[in-house]
Enzyme design. Structure first.
Site, short mmCIF file in Angstrom:
data_model
loop_
_atom_site.label_atom_id
_atom_site.label_comp_id
_atom_site.label_asym_id
_atom_site.label_seq_id
_atom_site.Cartn_x
_atom_site.Cartn_y
_atom_site.Cartn_z
N ASP A 234 0.87 -1.17 0.00
CA ASP A 234 0.00 0.00 0.00
C ASP A 234 0.91 1.22 0.00
O ASP A 234 1.88 1.28 0.77
CB ASP A 234 -0.85 0.06 1.27
CG ASP A 234 -2.00 -0.93 1.28
OD1 ASP A 234 -2.06 -1.79 0.39
OD2 ASP A 234 -2.83 -0.84 2.20
N HIS B 242 4.77 -7.56 -0.24
CA HIS B 242 4.37 -8.81 -0.88
C HIS B 242 4.98 -8.92 -2.27
O HIS B 242 5.41 -7.94 -2.87
CB HIS B 242 2.84 -8.89 -0.95
CG HIS B 242 2.18 -8.93 0.39
ND1 HIS B 242 1.59 -10.07 0.91
CD2 HIS B 242 2.02 -7.96 1.33
CE1 HIS B 242 1.09 -9.80 2.11
NE2 HIS B 242 1.34 -8.52 2.39
N SER C 120 8.52 3.75 4.98
CA SER C 120 9.66 3.94 4.09
C SER C 120 9.22 3.86 2.63
O SER C 120 8.11 4.25 2.30
CB SER C 120 10.76 2.94 4.39
OG SER C 120 11.97 3.37 3.80
#
Length: 287
Positions: free
Chosen positions: A92, A149, A251
C-alpha cells in the site's frame, strides 16, 4: 521549496538519524502497557486509522506499538489480481515516480536522477539486464499497511545490503536531497521471473526501526553495518501475493524490471495511491 521545507531538509543533514532510529526501535518495541497503549491511541487518532481490516481489532491486543504498526490484515482485505499477465503492487502506498530506466538512471524527483547500479549494489555488468527496463517508486506513509508482498511469481536469486544514512523519504526530502535513495541504507531483493529479472529495493528511513524479510529475519539494526551480498545456492520460489518482508515504521519500495518485461497501467503516475494486490502493470508476453 519553501523556507520551512528547506529548514526540514537541512535539519536532517545535522541530526544523528542513526541514533534516533535506534531509539525509535527500542521505544516502539516496548511492551509496557501504558507506553504502547498511549503510542497506539495517539497514532490512530492522528492518522485516522481504523482496525476494521486488521486481524486483531482490539488495540489492547497488540503487545507493542511495532506489533500494531506491522499489523496483519484479514485475508480478504487486499484482493489479489490473479490474472497471469498482471504485475501487482507489492505494498500500500503512493507513487513517487514511475517510468523507464534511461541510461542506467532513475528519476527521483523533477530535475533529480540517480544511479540504478548504485541503488542495487551491482556493477555495470550486473545492471545490464535492467537497462531499458521500467521502475516504480512507492512511498509508504506512516498510516499505510507496512507488509511487503511479491508482485508476481518468481525465484529469489540474490540479496544485496548497502549501508548508509537514514534520511526521511517523504516528498519534501526526496525533492531536496539528491540521491537520497542511494544515500540511505537499503536491501535489494533480486528475482528471476518468466519475463526476466525483477528487483525490489527496500529503502530505510529515519525512525525505521528495522527492515526485515522472511529469509533474513531482521536486517537492521544494527545500523551502519558493512555492505553484504548473498547469492542463493538454490533459487527460492515465491508466489505472487506472498508476504516477503516488512518495514518496522514507514519507508519506500522501488520496483525495477528488465527491458520489455512490464508496461505500467496508464493511471500509474506520481501522486497515485495504490493498494497491495491491485494491478499496476501488464507483463510482456504473458496472458
Amino acid at each position: 521549496m519553501t523556507a520551512k521545507q528547506r529548514a526540514f531538509v537541512w535539519l536532517q543533514r545535522v541530526l544523528p538519524t542513526l541514533w534516533l532510529s535506534q531509539l525509535a526501535h527500542l521505544v516502539t518495541r516496548s511492551q509496557r502497557p501504558w507506553l504502547k497503549r498511549r503510542l497506539i491511541t495517539r497514532f490512530m487518532t492522528h492518522f485516522g486509522i481504523s482496525l476494521e481490516e486488521a486481524r486483531l481489532r482490539d488495540a489492547d491486543a497488540y503487545v507493542s506499538f511495532n506489533h500494531f504498526f506491522t499489523r496483519a490484515l484479514l485475508a480478504n482485505a487486499r484482493p489479489l489480481d490473479t490474472a497471469a499477465d498482471a504485475l501487482v503492487s507489492p505494498v500500500d502506498g503512493t507513487v513517487s515516480e514511475a517510468g523507464p530506466i534511461e541510461e542506467g538512471r532513475l528519476i527521483q524527483a523533477k530535475g533529480i536522477r540517480y544511479s540504478a547500479a548504485d541503488l542495487l549494489g551491482v556493477d555495470t555488468v550486473g545492471l545490464g539486464t535492467f537497462l531499458g527496463g521500467e521502475f516504480a517508486t512507492l512511498y509508504l506513509s506512516p498510516s499505510d499497511y507496512h507488509r511487503i508482498h511479491m508482485p508476481m511469481d518468481g525465484r529469489l536469486v540474490a540479496m544485496h545490503f548497502e549501508p548508509g544514512r537514514l534520511f526521511s523519504v517523504n516528498p519534501t526530502t526526496v525533492a531536496g536531497i539528491p540521491g537520497v535513495f542511494n544515500r540511505n541504507e537499503r536491501l535489494a531483493l533480486l528475482f528471476d521471473t518468466a519475463v526476466g529479472p525483477l528487483a525490489l529495493v527496500l529503502v530505510g528511513a529515519i525512525f525505521v526501526g528495522s527492515i526485515e524479510t522472511r529469509w533474513t529475519g531482521v536486517v537492521t539494526p544494527p545500523h551502519g553495518q558493512r555492505a553484504w551480498k548473498k547469492t542463493m545456492e538454490t533459487p527460492l520460489p515465491v508466489s505472487k501475493g506472498e508476504e516477503i518482508g516488512r518495514f518496522n515504521m514507514g519507508s519506500t519500495v522501488i520496483l525495477l524490471s528488465g527491458a520489455g518485461a512490464v508496461e505500467w497501467i496508464d493511471s500509474l503516475v506520481a501522486g497515485t495511491s495504490v493498494r497491495m494486490g491491485q494491478r499496476v502493470g501488464t507483463l510482456g508476453g504473458l496472458q
